[in-house]
Design a protein around this motif. Sequence first.
Motif, PDB file in Angstrom:
ATOM      1  N   ASN A   8     188.586  23.891  80.103  1.00  0.00           N
ATOM      2  CA  ASN A   8     187.874  24.985  79.445  1.00  0.00           C
ATOM      3  C   ASN A   8     187.008  25.776  80.251  1.00  0.00           C
ATOM      4  O   ASN A   8     186.056  24.837  80.562  1.00  0.00           O
ATOM      5  CB  ASN A   8     187.396  24.367  78.225  1.00  0.00           C
ATOM      6  CG  ASN A   8     187.288  25.562  77.237  1.00  0.00           C
ATOM      7  OD1 ASN A   8     187.428  26.973  77.641  1.00  0.00           O
ATOM      8  ND2 ASN A   8     186.699  25.228  75.981  1.00  0.00           N
ATOM      9  N   VAL A   9     186.870  26.853  80.396  1.00  0.00           N
ATOM     10  CA  VAL A   9     185.860  27.574  81.152  1.00  0.00           C
ATOM     11  C   VAL A   9     184.741  28.102  80.180  1.00  0.00           C
ATOM     12  O   VAL A   9     185.285  28.932  79.528  1.00  0.00           O
ATOM     13  CB  VAL A   9     186.313  28.839  82.062  1.00  0.00           C
ATOM     14  CG1 VAL A   9     185.492  29.543  82.710  1.00  0.00           C
ATOM     15  CG2 VAL A   9     187.690  28.493  82.851  1.00  0.00           C
ATOM     16  N   THR A  10     183.681  27.491  80.286  1.00  0.00           N
ATOM     17  CA  THR A  10     182.480  28.041  79.266  1.00  0.00           C
ATOM     18  C   THR A  10     181.332  28.269  79.949  1.00  0.00           C
ATOM     19  O   THR A  10     181.127  27.648  81.288  1.00  0.00           O
ATOM     20  CB  THR A  10     182.132  26.799  78.312  1.00  0.00           C
ATOM     21  OG1 THR A  10     182.027  25.503  79.003  1.00  0.00           O
ATOM     22  CG2 THR A  10     183.516  26.413  77.333  1.00  0.00           C
ATOM     23  N   ARG A  11     180.278  28.734  79.404  1.00  0.00           N
ATOM     24  CA  ARG A  11     179.267  29.139  80.132  1.00  0.00           C
ATOM     25  C   ARG A  11     178.154  27.957  79.555  1.00  0.00           C
ATOM     26  O   ARG A  11     178.364  27.364  78.345  1.00  0.00           O
ATOM     27  CB  ARG A  11     178.606  30.299  79.961  1.00  0.00           C
ATOM     28  CG  ARG A  11     178.395  30.721  78.397  1.00  0.00           C
ATOM     29  CD  ARG A  11     177.669  32.170  78.320  1.00  0.00           C
ATOM     30  NE  ARG A  11     177.584  32.593  76.860  1.00  0.00           N
ATOM     31  CZ  ARG A  11     176.814  32.359  75.839  1.00  0.00           C
ATOM     32  NH1 ARG A  11     175.969  31.350  76.458  1.00  0.00           N
ATOM     33  NH2 ARG A  11     176.816  32.670  74.659  1.00  0.00           N
ATOM     34  N   PRO A  12     177.167  27.639  80.305  1.00  0.00           N
ATOM     35  CA  PRO A  12     175.979  26.752  79.640  1.00  0.00           C
ATOM     36  C   PRO A  12     175.591  27.378  78.448  1.00  0.00           C
ATOM     37  O   PRO A  12     175.270  28.315  78.217  1.00  0.00           O
ATOM     38  CB  PRO A  12     174.985  26.589  80.649  1.00  0.00           C
ATOM     39  CG  PRO A  12     175.348  27.262  81.935  1.00  0.00           C
ATOM     40  CD  PRO A  12     176.653  28.232  81.613  1.00  0.00           C
ATOM     41  N   ASP A  13     175.204  26.300  77.261  1.00  0.00           N
ATOM     42  CA  ASP A  13     174.658  26.921  76.182  1.00  0.00           C
ATOM     43  C   ASP A  13     172.951  26.887  76.377  1.00  0.00           C
ATOM     44  O   ASP A  13     172.269  25.820  76.321  1.00  0.00           O
ATOM     45  CB  ASP A  13     175.002  26.004  75.108  1.00  0.00           C
ATOM     46  CG  ASP A  13     174.621  26.409  73.598  1.00  0.00           C
ATOM     47  OD1 ASP A  13     174.393  27.743  73.548  1.00  0.00           O
ATOM     48  OD2 ASP A  13     174.648  25.775  72.712  1.00  0.00           O
TER      49      ASP A  13
END
Length: 99
Positions: A61-66
Amino acid sequence: MPDISRDEVAHLARLSRLALSEAELDEFAGQLDSILHHVKTVAEVAADDVPPTANPSDITNVTRPDVIVPGLTPEQALAEAPNAEEDRFAVPQILGESE
């Protein structure tokens, strides 16, 4: 020799409470035999050193840092609003008074 017989299909139909005609028993016997043949073929190909997986591709899953960033203050958010009351957007009523 077929893996599943017409009598076995009739037995399964009785257990499943399905009323099948003679033609349906013959048709389903052939179809189920074909399915079992394909399952055996797949089982022969599967190697013990290959881990079971739902997808052959490695998927992440490609996510950005929160990252928490400051938001707008109520005054900034309402600065361009046509109408505001008590730190809220005021909009025209669209339903009747009793609703």
